[in-house]
Design a protein around this motif. Structure first.
Motif, mmCIF file in Angstrom:
data_model
loop_
_atom_site.group_PDB
_atom_site.id
_atom_site.type_symbol
_atom_site.label_atom_id
_atom_site.label_comp_id
_atom_site.label_asym_id
_atom_site.label_seq_id
_atom_site.Cartn_x
_atom_site.Cartn_y
_atom_site.Cartn_z
ATOM 1 N N PRO A 88 0.794 -1.240 0.000
ATOM 2 C CA PRO A 88 0.000 0.000 0.000
ATOM 3 C C PRO A 88 0.819 1.279 0.000
ATOM 4 N N ASP A 89 2.051 1.242 0.554
ATOM 5 C CA ASP A 89 2.863 2.457 0.625
ATOM 6 C C ASP A 89 3.763 2.646 -0.592
ATOM 7 N N GLN A 90 3.631 1.761 -1.579
ATOM 8 C CA GLN A 90 4.428 1.876 -2.796
ATOM 9 C C GLN A 90 3.650 2.608 -3.889
ATOM 10 N N PRO A 91 4.366 3.156 -4.880
ATOM 11 C CA PRO A 91 3.662 3.756 -6.021
ATOM 12 C C PRO A 91 2.739 2.721 -6.675
ATOM 13 N N ASP A 92 1.570 3.121 -7.013
ATOM 14 C CA ASP A 92 0.549 2.251 -7.619
ATOM 15 C C ASP A 92 -0.068 1.281 -6.620
ATOM 16 N N GLY A 93 0.335 1.367 -5.339
ATOM 17 C CA GLY A 93 -0.278 0.484 -4.346
ATOM 18 C C GLY A 93 -1.732 0.821 -4.095
ATOM 19 N N VAL A 94 -2.080 2.081 -4.271
ATOM 20 C CA VAL A 94 -3.462 2.545 -4.161
ATOM 21 C C VAL A 94 -3.873 3.088 -5.523
ATOM 22 N N ILE A 95 -4.871 2.476 -6.112
ATOM 23 C CA ILE A 95 -5.362 2.899 -7.430
ATOM 24 C C ILE A 95 -6.591 3.779 -7.241
ATOM 25 N N THR A 96 -6.576 4.952 -7.840
ATOM 26 C CA THR A 96 -7.734 5.849 -7.796
ATOM 27 C C THR A 96 -8.096 6.246 -9.225
ATOM 28 N N PHE A 97 -9.371 6.391 -9.464
ATOM 29 C CA PHE A 97 -9.831 6.884 -10.763
ATOM 30 C C PHE A 97 -11.221 7.471 -10.599
ATOM 31 N N GLU A 98 -11.622 8.253 -11.568
ATOM 32 C CA GLU A 98 -12.931 8.900 -11.567
ATOM 33 C C GLU A 98 -13.832 8.168 -12.545
ATOM 34 N N ASP A 99 -14.849 7.509 -12.030
ATOM 35 C CA ASP A 99 -15.802 6.818 -12.893
ATOM 36 C C ASP A 99 -16.872 7.807 -13.334
ATOM 37 N N ARG A 100 -17.249 7.765 -14.602
ATOM 38 C CA ARG A 100 -18.189 8.739 -15.142
ATOM 39 C C ARG A 100 -19.588 8.602 -14.570
ATOM 40 N N CYS A 101 -19.888 7.467 -13.960
ATOM 41 C CA CYS A 101 -21.197 7.276 -13.334
ATOM 42 C C CYS A 101 -21.070 7.124 -11.824
ATOM 43 N N ALA A 102 -20.140 6.293 -11.366
ATOM 44 C CA ALA A 102 -20.000 6.004 -9.936
ATOM 45 C C ALA A 102 -19.238 7.067 -9.174
ATOM 46 N N GLY A 103 -18.500 7.945 -9.877
ATOM 47 C CA GLY A 103 -17.730 8.977 -9.198
ATOM 48 C C GLY A 103 -16.340 8.483 -8.814
ATOM 49 N N PRO A 104 -15.725 9.084 -7.789
ATOM 50 C CA PRO A 104 -14.360 8.703 -7.408
ATOM 51 C C PRO A 104 -14.313 7.294 -6.815
ATOM 52 N N VAL A 105 -13.307 6.522 -7.252
ATOM 53 C CA VAL A 105 -13.124 5.144 -6.788
ATOM 54 C C VAL A 105 -11.689 4.998 -6.300
ATOM 55 N N ARG A 106 -11.522 4.302 -5.182
ATOM 56 C CA ARG A 106 -10.195 4.079 -4.597
ATOM 57 C C ARG A 106 -10.092 2.623 -4.166
ATOM 58 N N GLN A 107 -9.008 1.964 -4.519
ATOM 59 C CA GLN A 107 -8.824 0.569 -4.126
ATOM 60 C C GLN A 107 -7.366 0.323 -3.755
ATOM 61 N N VAL A 108 -7.177 -0.283 -2.575
ATOM 62 C CA VAL A 108 -5.851 -0.688 -2.129
ATOM 63 C C VAL A 108 -5.668 -2.133 -2.575
ATOM 64 N N LEU A 109 -4.855 -2.350 -3.581
ATOM 65 C CA LEU A 109 -4.766 -3.652 -4.216
ATOM 66 C C LEU A 109 -4.360 -4.752 -3.242
ATOM 67 N N ALA A 110 -3.336 -4.521 -2.434
ATOM 68 C CA ALA A 110 -2.821 -5.572 -1.554
ATOM 69 C C ALA A 110 -3.865 -6.008 -0.528
ATOM 70 N N ARG A 111 -4.669 -5.065 -0.042
ATOM 71 C CA ARG A 111 -5.648 -5.373 1.005
ATOM 72 C C ARG A 111 -6.987 -5.856 0.458
ATOM 73 N N GLU A 112 -7.361 -5.339 -0.707
ATOM 74 C CA GLU A 112 -8.702 -5.606 -1.220
ATOM 75 C C GLU A 112 -8.740 -6.645 -2.331
ATOM 76 N N VAL A 113 -7.590 -6.951 -2.925
ATOM 77 C CA VAL A 113 -7.553 -7.894 -4.043
ATOM 78 C C VAL A 113 -6.500 -8.973 -3.833
ATOM 79 N N GLY A 114 -5.278 -8.568 -3.507
ATOM 80 C CA GLY A 114 -4.165 -9.503 -3.408
ATOM 81 C C GLY A 114 -3.595 -9.836 -4.775
ATOM 82 N N ASP A 115 -2.552 -10.643 -4.786
ATOM 83 C CA ASP A 115 -1.934 -11.061 -6.044
ATOM 84 C C ASP A 115 -2.948 -11.861 -6.859
ATOM 85 N N PHE A 116 -3.252 -11.404 -8.057
ATOM 86 C CA PHE A 116 -4.344 -12.023 -8.818
ATOM 87 C C PHE A 116 -3.820 -12.832 -9.999
ATOM 88 N N VAL A 117 -4.684 -13.687 -10.521
ATOM 89 C CA VAL A 117 -4.309 -14.660 -11.541
ATOM 90 C C VAL A 117 -4.252 -14.024 -12.925
#
Length: 299
Positions: A145-174
């Motif tokens: 989470p403390d590394q660059p790109d560890g937290v992904i943020t983007f603005e969805d045109r319908c849902a608004g601002p979205v934030r996801q911490v990959l290591a905590r919310e997804v983990g290493d994915f297939v």
């Protein structure tokens, strides 16, 4: 001409006929492309060839045309692009690693459950395959989470601002599954980039996947599209309408049936198409309604 750099797409999986939920995604993506005077592509996401039902894709394409949705260019088939996914995985280098864990082992040691229902992988094979294990799948190493790109943020045109911490919310994915098929997350990123897709319009059930796709785009040096995630259609039990929950196939054998299913999809996404007595009338009203909500002037 304004909007000519816009490229959108509709990418159904041929595991069953189009239903009301998938029609909403098709309609929204088509309207967005047309009001931005851009291209609308169709891609058949049959990378999981074991689940593809023969003849379904052809039926989908025929239905889209009968409803008045004509795509631009040639249809792209994921099953014919496995070499492209392999090349992208190779480019990921040490960000990708071999995983030898089976489902039971992952379930027993998981760090939690992701929003899409998948187990959050505990990183058992992150530093090499443990003794006695052999390669089953290929995974992507997500940053802390403390590394660059560890937290992904983007603005969805319908849902608004979205934030996801990959290591905590997804983990290493297939990236490549134990059955040998390339995973959706990698395939969709490669295809969107190589088709020049600028805007992705799809259901909110895929909102949780977007941060993973953006991280892959960063690693591979791809541009990040704009995203618009719409609410999903649900059945009487509150479940997402899908082939797995018994969604009925769309019937549009007549002009009246075609108009009825299109009007129902438009109403679901909040468009006023009252008075549309013909397909031409429907498209005129639907395009005007979408333009007012999500068109260039609404941005």
């Amino acid at each position: 001409m304004p909007g000519m750099n816009y490229v959108g797409r509709f990418a159904p999986s041929p595991t069953g006929p189009l239903h009301a939920g998938s029609l909403v995604a098709a309609l929204a993506s088509y309207l967005d492309a047309r009001v931005h005077r851009g291209q609308w592509l169709v891609r058949i996401e049959d990378v999981d060839e074991g689940r593809a039902v023969p003849g379904v894709a052809a039926g989908m394409l025929d239905l889209l045309q009968r409803l008045g949705m004509q795509w631009d260019g040639e249809v792209l088939w994921q099953s014919r692009r496995t070499a492209r996914y392999a090349a992208a995985a190779e480019r990921l280098g040490t960000h990708a690693y071999a995983c030898g864990c089976n489902r039971r082992e992952i379930a027993d040691s998981r760090l939690g459950i992701a929003a899409d229902g998948a187990a959050i992988y505990p990183g058992t094979c992150r530093h090499g395959l443990p003794a006695g294990k052999s390669l089953r799948a290929l995974r992507l190493r997500v940053p802390d989470p403390d590394q660059p790109d560890g937290v992904i943020t983007f603005e969805d045109r319908c849902a608004g601002p979205v934030r996801q911490v990959l290591a905590r919310e997804v983990g290493d994915f297939v990236l490549k599954r134990a059955d040998g098929y390339w995973a959706y997350q990698l395939a969709v990123v490669v295809d969107d980039a190589e088709q020049g897709v600028t805007d992705v319009v799809r259901g909110a059930d895929l909102l949780d996947s977007t941060a993973r796709q953006i991280y892959l785009q960063h690693l591979l040096g791809y541009p990040v599209p704009r995203y618009l995630h719409l609410p999903v259609v649900r059945n009487a039990n509150g479940e997402k309408l899908s082939k797995q929950t018994g969604a009925a196939a769309i019937s549009a054998d007549s002009a009246d049936e075609a108009l009825a299913v299109l009007c129902a999809a438009a109403r679901f996404i909040g468009l006023d198409v009252a008075g549309a007595g013909t397909l031409a009338g429907f498209w005129e009203r639907a395009l005007a309604g979408w333009d007012a909500r999500f068109g260039p002037a609404a941005r």
